[in-house]
Design an enzyme around this catalytic site. Structure first.
Site, PDB file in Angstrom:
ATOM      1  N   SER A 107      -9.365  -4.780  -3.732  1.00 49.32           N
ATOM      2  CA  SER A 107     -10.402  -4.551  -3.342  1.00 49.32           C
ATOM      3  C   SER A 107     -11.712  -4.829  -3.904  1.00 49.32           C
ATOM      4  O   SER A 107     -11.330  -5.822  -5.206  1.00 49.32           O
ATOM      5  CB  SER A 107     -11.273  -3.401  -3.828  1.00 49.32           C
ATOM      6  OG  SER A 107      -9.789  -2.722  -3.589  1.00 49.32           O
TER       7      SER A 107
HETATM    8  N1  SAH Z   1      -6.522  -1.054  -6.607  1.00 56.70           N
HETATM    9  C1  SAH Z   1      -6.218  -1.958  -6.398  1.00 56.70           C
HETATM   10  C2  SAH Z   1      -5.735  -1.888  -4.425  1.00 56.70           C
HETATM   11  C3  SAH Z   1      -4.392  -2.693  -4.046  1.00 56.70           C
HETATM   12  S1  SAH Z   1      -4.624  -2.401  -2.298  1.00 56.70           S
HETATM   13  C4  SAH Z   1      -6.244  -3.172  -6.561  1.00 56.70           C
HETATM   14  O1  SAH Z   1      -7.472  -3.206  -7.151  1.00 56.70           O
HETATM   15  O2  SAH Z   1      -5.525  -4.099  -6.532  1.00 56.70           O
HETATM   16  C5  SAH Z   1      -3.687  -0.439  -1.443  1.00 56.70           C
HETATM   17  C6  SAH Z   1      -2.715  -0.576  -2.526  1.00 56.70           C
HETATM   18  O3  SAH Z   1      -1.636   0.819  -2.032  1.00 56.70           O
HETATM   19  C7  SAH Z   1      -1.355  -1.656  -1.816  1.00 56.70           C
HETATM   20  O4  SAH Z   1      -1.051  -1.983  -3.246  1.00 56.70           O
HETATM   21  C8  SAH Z   1      -0.086  -1.346  -1.114  1.00 56.70           C
HETATM   22  O5  SAH Z   1       0.910  -1.273  -1.636  1.00 56.70           O
HETATM   23  C9  SAH Z   1      -0.376   0.224  -1.717  1.00 56.70           C
HETATM   24  N2  SAH Z   1       0.102   1.405  -1.933  1.00 56.70           N
HETATM   25  C10 SAH Z   1      -0.217   1.712  -0.287  1.00 56.70           C
HETATM   26  N3  SAH Z   1       0.830   2.843   0.258  1.00 56.70           N
HETATM   27  C11 SAH Z   1       0.815   3.759  -0.341  1.00 56.70           C
HETATM   28  C12 SAH Z   1       1.627   4.961  -1.233  1.00 56.70           C
HETATM   29  N4  SAH Z   1       2.224   6.254  -0.027  1.00 56.70           N
HETATM   30  N5  SAH Z   1       1.936   5.109  -2.132  1.00 56.70           N
HETATM   31  C13 SAH Z   1       1.226   4.248  -3.385  1.00 56.70           C
HETATM   32  N6  SAH Z   1       0.786   2.689  -3.066  1.00 56.70           N
HETATM   33  C14 SAH Z   1       1.125   2.584  -1.724  1.00 56.70           C
END
Ligand code: SAH
Length: 213
Positions: free
Chosen positions: A61
């Protein structure tokens, strides 16, 4: 590359100039090296005012969004918090400086393992990792003093509301994956929950096809 200087500029131009006022959040954003969480091809953009790809179609993000969502939780240091969507682990690392224990869930094993390595190299120890569908939360560790969801949900996941302490809050992007979503704050009430809209946002979708927990 003078990363500490980039971090300082990021704080001045992207956080202080907007509405990030929580000094503990600002300090954590200065302390955690964001460049350690981005792919080597993106190092030059690590402190830019935008999200970046981290592989597998996912993103880290934008710095402001990480700071804003963290600030919404009003952490003081004694809390047990849960994060859904470990991704790069950047938000996880920020939370680890601000809460007592962090429980983070990621559905993609490759990302979870990479994040864990990056975080361990920084010496942060109060983080618990799990690979699986975050929609279900982490029942054995509930209740939590705060929950942060970093992938867009089409509905407020009832299991996550259940896993909040009464009075505690969850912040999550709500809306259809292809659309602009709304960042909302959900407060668990003695009966039910209240929901308040915060701002328009754009996140990758919360996936619903579970891998084994
Ligand atoms: N907080 C992260 C943002 C990652 S983007 C950062 O700062 O890098 C969102 C993330 O959610 C992705 O890595 C994706 O794989 C994960 N995601 C998507 N669906 C999910 C689910 N049902 N349970 C857990 N993680 C999930």
């Amino acid at each position: 590359m003078d990363y500490p200087r980039y971090a300082e500029i990021m704080i001045q131009e992207q956080l202080l100039s907007r509405d990030i006022t929580d000094t503990r959040v600002l300090r954590a954003m200065k302390e955690i090296p964001r460049h350690s969480f981005v792919p080597s091809a993106s190092l030059r953009q690590a402190y830019g005012d935008f999200p970046l790809p981290i592989g597998s179609g996912q993103t880290i993000s934008q710095p402001y969004m990480v700071a804003y969502m963290t600030q919404v939780l009003s952490l003081e240091g004694s809390e047990k918090v849960m994060e859904i969507g470990t991704g790069s682990g950047y938000q996880t690392a920020i939370l680890s400086l601000l809460a007592r224990e962090v429980y983070t869930l990621e559905i993609l094993a490759s990302l979870a393992e990479k994040a864990k390595k990056t975080i361990q190299a920084l010496g942060l120890k109060n983080i618990h990792y799990r690979i699986g569908d975050g929609y279900q939360g982490w029942v054995d560790e509930a209740p939590f003093d705060g929950i942060i969801v970093t992938a867009a949900c089409t509905e407020i996941p009832p299991p996550l509301v259940q896993q909040l302490h009464t009075g505690a809050v969850m912040v999550l992007p709500l809306g259809r994956p292809s659309d602009i979503q709304e960042l909302v704050i959900v407060r668990k009430e003695p009966e039910g929950a209240s929901v308040k809209k915060l701002m328009d946002v754009r996140f990758v979708p919360l996936r619903r096809k579970s891998s084994k927990m």
